[in-house]
Design an enzyme around this catalytic site. Structure first.
Site, short mmCIF file in Angstrom:
data_model
loop_
_atom_site.label_atom_id
_atom_site.label_comp_id
_atom_site.label_asym_id
_atom_site.label_seq_id
_atom_site.Cartn_x
_atom_site.Cartn_y
_atom_site.Cartn_z
NE ARG A 178 47.24 -12.92 -28.20
CZ ARG A 178 48.28 -13.69 -28.51
NH1 ARG A 178 48.11 -15.00 -28.68
NH2 ARG A 178 49.47 -13.18 -28.68
CG HIS B 129 51.51 -9.40 -31.93
ND1 HIS B 129 51.36 -9.13 -30.58
CD2 HIS B 129 51.87 -10.72 -32.01
CE1 HIS B 129 51.62 -10.22 -29.88
NE2 HIS B 129 51.93 -11.20 -30.72
CD GLN C 129 56.43 -11.62 -31.69
OE1 GLN C 129 55.74 -12.28 -30.96
NE2 GLN C 129 57.74 -11.83 -31.81
CG ASP D 90 52.86 -14.44 -38.34
OD1 ASP D 90 52.81 -15.50 -37.67
OD2 ASP D 90 52.04 -13.51 -38.17
CB CYS E 66 55.80 -13.66 -34.19
SG CYS E 66 54.54 -14.36 -35.27
NE ARG F 23 55.88 -10.92 -27.09
CZ ARG F 23 54.72 -11.49 -27.39
NH1 ARG F 23 54.66 -12.44 -28.31
NH2 ARG F 23 53.59 -11.08 -26.82
N1 CP Z 1 54.03 -14.70 -30.71
C1 CP Z 1 52.96 -14.77 -29.88
O1 CP Z 1 52.27 -13.78 -29.60
O2 CP Z 1 52.74 -16.03 -29.39
P1 CP Z 1 51.45 -16.49 -28.57
O3 CP Z 1 50.28 -16.45 -29.53
O4 CP Z 1 51.76 -17.88 -28.11
O5 CP Z 1 51.23 -15.55 -27.43
N1 NVA Z 2 49.58 -13.43 -37.15
C1 NVA Z 2 49.45 -14.40 -36.08
C2 NVA Z 2 50.39 -14.10 -34.97
C3 NVA Z 2 50.36 -15.07 -33.82
C4 NVA Z 2 51.24 -14.67 -32.69
C5 NVA Z 2 48.01 -14.44 -35.59
O1 NVA Z 2 47.40 -13.37 -35.46
O2 NVA Z 2 47.50 -15.53 -35.35
#
Ligand code: CP
Ligand code: NVA
Length: 307
Positions: free
Chosen positions: A102, A129, A132, A224, A264, A292
């Protein structure tokens, strides 16, 4: 060995295959069957940002597949700061069988994948993502039985999550409408990629600034956070601009009677979604979160060609 960096790298058949595998693995697990596809395999999990769902679901997925996961916090690896991305990739490949990361900049993932000798999974970047997206389309498949002839309407920011939804919808032949404020649209290159994927499936991809027009007759309503991780300094400004795109009763009313509402998570209740909708009868928020786990098992097994 296959990387999983963006849904746009998949063919339509591959997307369907991973979804089918996810459903099979979920059913096996629910029936109490063992699913040791990745016995003794180890996943390295590199995080530059916080996480609940991604961190826990990948960890549990590896355990339930017979393997193990190592959590590497932002302070440990310090990707690109303590050590170059290329050297991190070369070293971690000597220890683990598969890596997920990430990151802030998507290019870091591309570089990781270039220098790693094991598969690399995108666990969220500023661009996309895809994990997701896979859980979301699995949830839509379960709840609506298919994709064609249905419309997913996304209200809010043109961001990583909406990019993956656009790519997934294009691959699966689901119509996709995104309503954003002016200045927060998806990047033109994302549209070019989405349209080229949709050319094969016939998915209709639409951009608008009108949230009610987008919500009208929608089968799925999705939102989101208005400010993603890394955009905290813009949050106050965005709270002034985005309220017309909030999913509340005014967006449910013009949608299909049996619309499902998705997010999400994490949700900023009262901002992009109201409590009444998030906890109401149309909400699929926690089914998505559960999926997930199941869809990531399928992604891991697919990347390692272990089915
Ligand atoms: N939706 C998602 O990726 O959640 P987290 O940021 O908690 O992993
Ligand atoms: N768009 C959000 C998604 C979190 C899971 C972010 O990148 O923070």
């Amino acid at each position: 060995m296959t990387n999983f960096l963006t849904l746009a790298d998949l063919t339509s058949d591959e997307m369907h295959d991973i979804l089918d595998l996810a459903i099979n693995i979920k059913e096996a697990w629910q029936a109490g069957e063992e699913t040791p596809y990745l016995k003794n395999k180890v996943l390295g999990m590199i995080f530059q940002k916080p996480s609940l769902r991604t961190r826990v679901s990948f960890d549990v997925a590896m355990l339930q597949l017979g393997g193990n996961a190592l959590y590497l916090s932002p302070n440990e690896i310090q990707l690109g700061k303590r050590e170059s991305v290329a050297d991190v990739a070369r070293v971690i490949s000597r220890y683990v069988d598969i890596v997920m990361a990430r990151v802030f900049g998507h290019y870091d993932l591309v570089e990781l994948a270039e220098y790693a000798s094991v598969p690399v999974i995108n666990a969220l970047s500023d661009y996309a993502h895809p994990c997701q997206g896979m859980a979301d389309f699995m949830t839509i498949l379960e709840k609506r039985g298919g994709f064609e002839g249905q419309t997913l309407a996304y209200l809010g920011d043109g961001n990583n999550v909406s990019t993956s939804l656009l790519f997934g919808a294009a691959l699966l032949g689901m119509d996709f409408t995104i309503a954003t404020p002016k200045g927060y649209e998806l990047h033109p290159a994302v549209w070019d990629m989405g349209r080229s994927l949709a050319a094969e499936t016939g998915a209709q991809l639409v951009a608008t600034h009108d949230p009610i027009a987008a919500a009208t007759n929608a089968d799925v309503l999705y939102t989101d956070a208005w400010a993603s991780m890394g955009q905290e300094e813009e949050a106050a400004k965005r709270r002034r601009i985005f309220p017309p795109y909030r999913i509340d009763e005014s967006k449910l009313a013009p949608a299909k009677d049996d619309v499902i509402v998705m997010h999400c998570l994490p949700a900023h209740r009262g901002e992009e979604i109201t409590n009444a909708v998030a906890d109401g009868p149309h909400s699929a928020l926690f089914d998505q979160a559960e999926n997930r786990l199941h869809s990531e098992k399928a992604i891991l097994v697919w990347c390692l060609d272990a089915a």
